[in-house]
Design a protein around this motif. Sequence first.
Motif, mmCIF file in Angstrom:
data_model
loop_
_atom_site.group_PDB
_atom_site.id
_atom_site.type_symbol
_atom_site.label_atom_id
_atom_site.label_comp_id
_atom_site.label_asym_id
_atom_site.label_seq_id
_atom_site.Cartn_x
_atom_site.Cartn_y
_atom_site.Cartn_z
ATOM 1 N N ASP A 61 27.849 50.013 45.687
ATOM 2 C CA ASP A 61 29.757 49.777 44.704
ATOM 3 C C ASP A 61 30.152 48.392 45.325
ATOM 4 O OD1 ASP A 61 31.120 50.632 42.858
ATOM 5 O OD2 ASP A 61 32.405 51.113 44.642
ATOM 6 N N GLY A 62 30.217 48.880 47.323
ATOM 7 C CA GLY A 62 30.989 48.169 47.703
ATOM 8 C C GLY A 62 30.497 46.204 47.541
ATOM 9 N N GLN A 63 28.992 46.221 47.165
ATOM 10 C CA GLN A 63 28.467 45.168 46.805
ATOM 11 C C GLN A 63 29.142 44.411 46.392
ATOM 12 O OE1 GLN A 63 23.455 45.119 46.663
ATOM 13 N NE2 GLN A 63 24.200 47.032 47.706
ATOM 14 N N LEU A 64 28.968 45.204 44.721
ATOM 15 C CA LEU A 64 29.988 44.735 42.823
ATOM 16 C C LEU A 64 31.407 44.787 43.623
ATOM 17 C CD1 LEU A 64 28.137 47.478 40.711
ATOM 18 C CD2 LEU A 64 27.366 44.862 41.235
ATOM 19 N N GLY A 68 33.751 41.592 42.425
ATOM 20 C CA GLY A 68 34.665 41.893 42.161
ATOM 21 C C GLY A 68 34.964 42.840 40.597
ATOM 22 N N GLY A 69 34.256 43.988 40.704
ATOM 23 C CA GLY A 69 33.783 44.544 39.797
ATOM 24 C C GLY A 69 33.279 46.377 40.531
ATOM 25 N N GLU A 70 32.910 46.529 40.025
ATOM 26 C CA GLU A 70 32.331 48.397 40.213
ATOM 27 C C GLU A 70 31.297 48.680 39.830
ATOM 28 O OE1 GLU A 70 35.688 50.877 39.761
ATOM 29 O OE2 GLU A 70 35.865 50.569 38.108
ATOM 30 N N ILE A 71 30.357 50.009 40.836
ATOM 31 C CA ILE A 71 29.369 50.560 39.037
ATOM 32 C C ILE A 71 30.585 52.078 38.878
ATOM 33 C CG2 ILE A 71 27.837 51.622 41.805
ATOM 34 C CD1 ILE A 71 25.778 50.637 39.020
ATOM 35 N N GLU A 155 18.764 33.901 41.882
ATOM 36 C CA GLU A 155 20.504 33.566 41.840
ATOM 37 C C GLU A 155 21.224 34.098 41.604
ATOM 38 O OE1 GLU A 155 21.607 31.497 44.694
ATOM 39 O OE2 GLU A 155 20.276 31.714 45.630
ATOM 40 N N LEU A 156 22.576 35.121 41.155
ATOM 41 C CA LEU A 156 23.895 35.011 41.115
ATOM 42 C C LEU A 156 24.831 34.095 40.720
ATOM 43 C CD1 LEU A 156 24.023 38.064 39.513
ATOM 44 C CD2 LEU A 156 26.062 38.651 41.675
ATOM 45 N N PRO A 157 25.044 34.015 39.087
ATOM 46 C CA PRO A 157 26.053 33.159 38.971
ATOM 47 C C PRO A 157 27.598 33.746 39.344
ATOM 48 C CG PRO A 157 25.013 33.637 37.318
ATOM 49 C CD PRO A 157 24.831 34.778 38.037
ATOM 50 N N LEU A 158 28.274 32.665 39.718
ATOM 51 C CA LEU A 158 29.549 33.725 39.731
ATOM 52 C C LEU A 158 29.952 35.053 38.290
ATOM 53 C CD1 LEU A 158 32.174 33.121 41.050
ATOM 54 C CD2 LEU A 158 33.656 31.536 38.851
ATOM 55 N N VAL A 159 30.010 35.663 38.574
ATOM 56 C CA VAL A 159 30.379 36.966 38.110
ATOM 57 C C VAL A 159 31.521 37.666 37.844
ATOM 58 C CG1 VAL A 159 29.374 39.451 37.910
ATOM 59 C CG2 VAL A 159 28.146 37.859 39.582
ATOM 60 N N GLN A 160 32.068 37.837 36.351
ATOM 61 C CA GLN A 160 33.132 38.268 35.639
ATOM 62 C C GLN A 160 33.207 39.673 35.162
ATOM 63 O OE1 GLN A 160 34.456 36.056 32.450
ATOM 64 N NE2 GLN A 160 36.409 36.457 32.277
ATOM 65 N N PHE A 161 33.865 40.266 35.754
ATOM 66 C CA PHE A 161 33.463 41.824 35.211
ATOM 67 C C PHE A 161 34.342 42.107 33.933
ATOM 68 C CE2 PHE A 161 31.849 41.691 39.287
ATOM 69 C CZ PHE A 161 30.591 43.164 39.267
ATOM 70 N N PRO A 165 38.649 46.552 38.812
ATOM 71 C CA PRO A 165 38.476 48.040 39.108
ATOM 72 C C PRO A 165 40.242 48.469 39.493
ATOM 73 C CG PRO A 165 36.867 46.857 40.260
ATOM 74 C CD PRO A 165 37.811 45.710 39.454
ATOM 75 N N LEU A 166 40.558 50.048 38.848
ATOM 76 C CA LEU A 166 41.716 49.867 39.389
ATOM 77 C C LEU A 166 42.633 50.012 40.959
ATOM 78 C CD1 LEU A 166 42.357 52.762 37.390
ATOM 79 C CD2 LEU A 166 43.152 51.255 36.774
ATOM 80 N N SER A 167 41.277 50.141 41.696
ATOM 81 C CA SER A 167 41.768 50.080 42.929
ATOM 82 C C SER A 167 40.365 49.494 44.028
ATOM 83 C CB SER A 167 41.639 51.350 43.486
ATOM 84 O OG SER A 167 41.059 51.525 45.208
ATOM 85 N N ASN A 168 40.847 48.336 45.210
ATOM 86 C CA ASN A 168 39.885 47.780 46.587
ATOM 87 C C ASN A 168 38.691 49.053 46.306
ATOM 88 O OD1 ASN A 168 40.378 45.597 45.697
ATOM 89 N ND2 ASN A 168 42.045 45.499 47.593
ATOM 90 N N LYS A 169 39.714 50.412 46.639
ATOM 91 C CA LYS A 169 38.307 51.316 46.752
ATOM 92 C C LYS A 169 37.686 51.876 46.146
ATOM 93 C CE LYS A 169 39.939 52.097 51.329
ATOM 94 N NZ LYS A 169 40.896 51.552 52.136
ATOM 95 N N PRO A 170 36.817 52.516 46.054
ATOM 96 C CA PRO A 170 36.256 53.677 44.489
ATOM 97 C C PRO A 170 37.761 54.813 44.763
ATOM 98 C CG PRO A 170 34.585 53.157 46.727
ATOM 99 C CD PRO A 170 36.160 52.640 47.143
ATOM 100 N N VAL A 171 37.978 54.852 43.232
ATOM 101 C CA VAL A 171 38.369 55.779 43.408
ATOM 102 C C VAL A 171 38.430 56.860 41.747
ATOM 103 C CG1 VAL A 171 40.646 55.964 44.855
ATOM 104 C CG2 VAL A 171 40.631 54.738 42.088
ATOM 105 N N THR A 172 38.156 57.781 41.751
ATOM 106 C CA THR A 172 37.573 58.120 39.958
ATOM 107 C C THR A 172 38.819 58.613 39.421
ATOM 108 O OG1 THR A 172 35.888 59.263 41.179
ATOM 109 C CG2 THR A 172 37.335 59.788 38.660
#
Length: 520
Positions: A61-64, A68-71, A155-161, A165-172
Amino acid sequence: MSYQLVWFKRDLRSEDHAALVEATKLGPIRCIYVLEPTLWLQPDVALQHFEFIRESLQDLDGQLRLLGGEIEIHEGEVTEVLSKIWQETPFQGLYSHQETGNRFTYARDQDVGKWCQSHGIHWGEYAQFGVVRGLKNRNEWQACWQRHMEAPMCELPLVQFWKTPLSNKPVTNPSAHFVTPAAMQAPAHLRHNPPLRQRGGRSVALKTLNSFLKQRSMWYRGGISSPLSAPDACSRLSVFISYGCLSIREVVQATNEELLQMPPEASRRKSGLVAFISRLYWHCHFIQKLESEPEIEWENMHRGYDGLREHEFNVDHFNALKDGRTGWPMVDACVVMLRETGWLNFRMRAMLVSVAAYPLWLHWKPVGDWLATQFLDYEPGIHWSQMQMQSGTTGINVTRVYNPIKQAQDHDQKGFFVRKWLPHMRQIPNTWIFEPWNMTQDVQNHLGIYIGKEIPQPIVDIATATKTSKDRLHSRRNLSEVRAGKKSVINKHASRKKGAERKNSKVKSKDTSSQLTLEF
Ligand SMILES: Cc1cc2nc3c(=O)[nH]c(=O)nc-3n(C[C@H](O)[C@H](O)[C@H](O)COP(=O)(O)OP(=O)(O)OC[C@H]3O[C@@H](n4cnc5c(N)ncnc54)[C@H](O)[C@@H]3O)c2cc1C
């Protein structure tokens, strides 16, 4: 917004991730992990696996989030989860790695395939090991392994999610149908989480890889057989490869790079790393067996051995083994170490299975289910192939029986290992450390430790019981119909690697600390 769905399974990383890369090339992506209730009811899972996955998902999740995204963690059977997501916001394609898993995941993947077909969805599945789906001929396998390991990392290209995510930190988000890794709830029935087990996540995995490549590989040759030195001398990468925190290709390539950079005087480390690479080959070789024949999880690899042990299962023997009360100190100490750490080196795993299969005459399937819950790095393809190989039911391997007394004499000469894990052995003098049951009554009185009380009496006479079992196995092996069945097992599963075949069955495995001559 239309998007591609990336389904993470046992590939918990964002680097060298073919499914993530291929989905990203097509546009916005959404990343999910599915907590499958039925998967966690299988006999080969434990709380330690769940917690390791949770830790690895937090890291992922931290990597994603850096991208700019999340798991998203969704709970339910996979086809149910796909239907729910599809109904809310349809996706264009499903992307994942191929999995050579247990019977449940095999059937589940077939259901997912049907679901995708019925919804007109393309399912892109990619190999993450050197394992070939639909392999026609084993002769071609080695070249496939080589190609996979030599291919450039994805190699990961530029990712668009698909969404920010609602917040920078993981929140449910209470209105969403998913949770964050931290909020994952382990099913209440799950048990067994060893206090000293390895922790999950790519950051720990990279540190472990680095310390092995730069330092610990120095002790690999000569250090991996004894359970005393093995925890540091072995790479300890198995669990990170099993859950995909590292890709096996990146491990192979990093090792080759390290070998290239090494100064000539680092010959010890060099030979350690060469031996290590050959293990990474065996990793995929064994998984290929389950990939080619999923039935080896529940049927004898050579059906000529059917009925050999199945109907004589001795529950008392099994319980004594699981409780670490067989009476053979080396066996009991290994069971305790495994219980506390979730890990054992190859030789001690093989010894446990050999003791179960020969003197205790236990069928490999229940023993294998129990050991699967104990091994944090449980990888079905390696596990079931090894269970069968060490139990003599492959029909193609030399019978290899590990005597636990000899293993202790060879690999724990001063008794440090058994004293570390078995407190009641600490007062036993060296003279009796390998066979404490030989202590006279006077010695027992003097020590205040009694055989049959603090120290269990061995549950069978090892020499007699082992001989009887070997005789039974060999008389089955000598039947003409069993001999005739050997060829098809060899064609399907045997390694074609030069030097893998043992020249003759009498070649003893002396120290084999390098274990380069693994059987096929
Ligand atoms: C009965 C039995 C069950 C086993 N079950 C598993 C399992 O579920 N998962 C698992 O990863 N390994 C299993 N092994 C193989 C081996 O014991 C472990 O891979 C090893 O102990 C893990 O520690 P390491 O990563 O430090 O190994 P290292 O010695 O550093 O080896 C490096 C890597 O090579 C691979 N490897 C090493 N030995 C073998 C082998 N004999 N066969 C196939 N691959 C190998 C693993 O991926 C390992 O991480 C089993 C062995 C036996 C005898």
